[in-house]
Motif scaffolding. Structure first.
Motif, PDB file in Angstrom:
ATOM      1  N   MET A   1       0.845  -1.168   0.000  1.00 55.46           N
ATOM      2  CA  MET A   1       0.000   0.000   0.000  1.00 55.46           C
ATOM      3  C   MET A   1       0.893   1.235   0.000  1.00 55.46           C
ATOM      4  O   MET A   1       1.806   1.355   0.798  1.00 55.46           O
ATOM      5  N   ARG A   5      -1.450   7.536  -0.627  1.00 59.23           N
ATOM      6  CA  ARG A   5      -2.863   7.420  -0.963  1.00 59.23           C
ATOM      7  C   ARG A   5      -3.618   8.573  -0.335  1.00 59.23           C
ATOM      8  O   ARG A   5      -3.187   9.140   0.663  1.00 59.23           O
ATOM      9  N   ASP A   7      -6.394   8.620   1.416  1.00 54.30           N
ATOM     10  CA  ASP A   7      -6.865   8.394   2.778  1.00 54.30           C
ATOM     11  C   ASP A   7      -5.728   8.497   3.789  1.00 54.30           C
ATOM     12  O   ASP A   7      -5.908   9.021   4.891  1.00 54.30           O
ATOM     13  N   VAL A  48      -4.283   3.238   8.675  1.00 54.38           N
ATOM     14  CA  VAL A  48      -5.064   2.869   7.489  1.00 54.38           C
ATOM     15  C   VAL A  48      -4.780   1.424   7.103  1.00 54.38           C
ATOM     16  O   VAL A  48      -5.698   0.671   6.747  1.00 54.38           O
ATOM     17  N   ALA A  49      -3.527   0.997   7.192  1.00 54.90           N
ATOM     18  CA  ALA A  49      -3.197  -0.393   6.869  1.00 54.90           C
ATOM     19  C   ALA A  49      -3.892  -1.355   7.827  1.00 54.90           C
ATOM     20  O   ALA A  49      -4.423  -2.388   7.404  1.00 54.90           O
ATOM     21  N   ARG A  52      -7.653  -1.367   6.958  1.00 49.93           N
ATOM     22  CA  ARG A  52      -7.915  -2.093   5.713  1.00 49.93           C
ATOM     23  C   ARG A  52      -7.765  -3.592   5.922  1.00 49.93           C
ATOM     24  O   ARG A  52      -8.511  -4.386   5.366  1.00 49.93           O
ATOM     25  N   TRP A  53      -6.784  -3.994   6.743  1.00 53.31           N
ATOM     26  CA  TRP A  53      -6.592  -5.413   7.026  1.00 53.31           C
ATOM     27  C   TRP A  53      -7.788  -5.957   7.814  1.00 53.31           C
ATOM     28  O   TRP A  53      -8.270  -7.055   7.541  1.00 53.31           O
ATOM     29  N   THR A  56     -11.027  -6.319   5.597  1.00 52.81           N
ATOM     30  CA  THR A  56     -10.988  -7.262   4.482  1.00 52.81           C
ATOM     31  C   THR A  56     -11.533  -8.606   4.943  1.00 52.81           C
ATOM     32  O   THR A  56     -11.067  -9.154   5.945  1.00 52.81           O
TER      33      THR A  56
END
Length: 79
Positions: A1, A5, A7, A48-49, A52-53, A56
């Motif tokens: 990622m 980005r 975000d 954010v990582a 997102r993890w 998902t």
């Protein structure tokens, strides 16, 4: 990622607001503000990582097909 980005950059800006405010107020010198800003971007990237993890859905293994089973349920005969 990518850390660039939209975000990540927006959250980095939100996290940097207190640092910038303390710099404008005079509690931090310009050097201290410049040193702390990359940490705000790093914290935003990590947050954010992690989100997102967590958001998902888990991957499900593909179902085993028998020798005569169609590849897709749409390919099965209607009768």
């Amino acid at each position: 990622m990518s850390p660039l980005r939209w975000d990540v950059l927006m959250l980095g800006l939100v996290l940097a607001l207190p640092v910038l405010a303390l710099g404008l107020r005079g509690d931090f010198s310009a050097d201290e503000v410049v040193v702390r800003l990359p940490w705000c971007l790093l914290a935003a990237w990590a947050a954010v990582a992690l989100l997102r993890w967590a958001a998902t859905p888990p991957r499900t293994p593909p179902a085993r097909r028998g020798a005569g089973a169609p590849a897709h349920p749409e390919d099965a005969p209607l009768s």
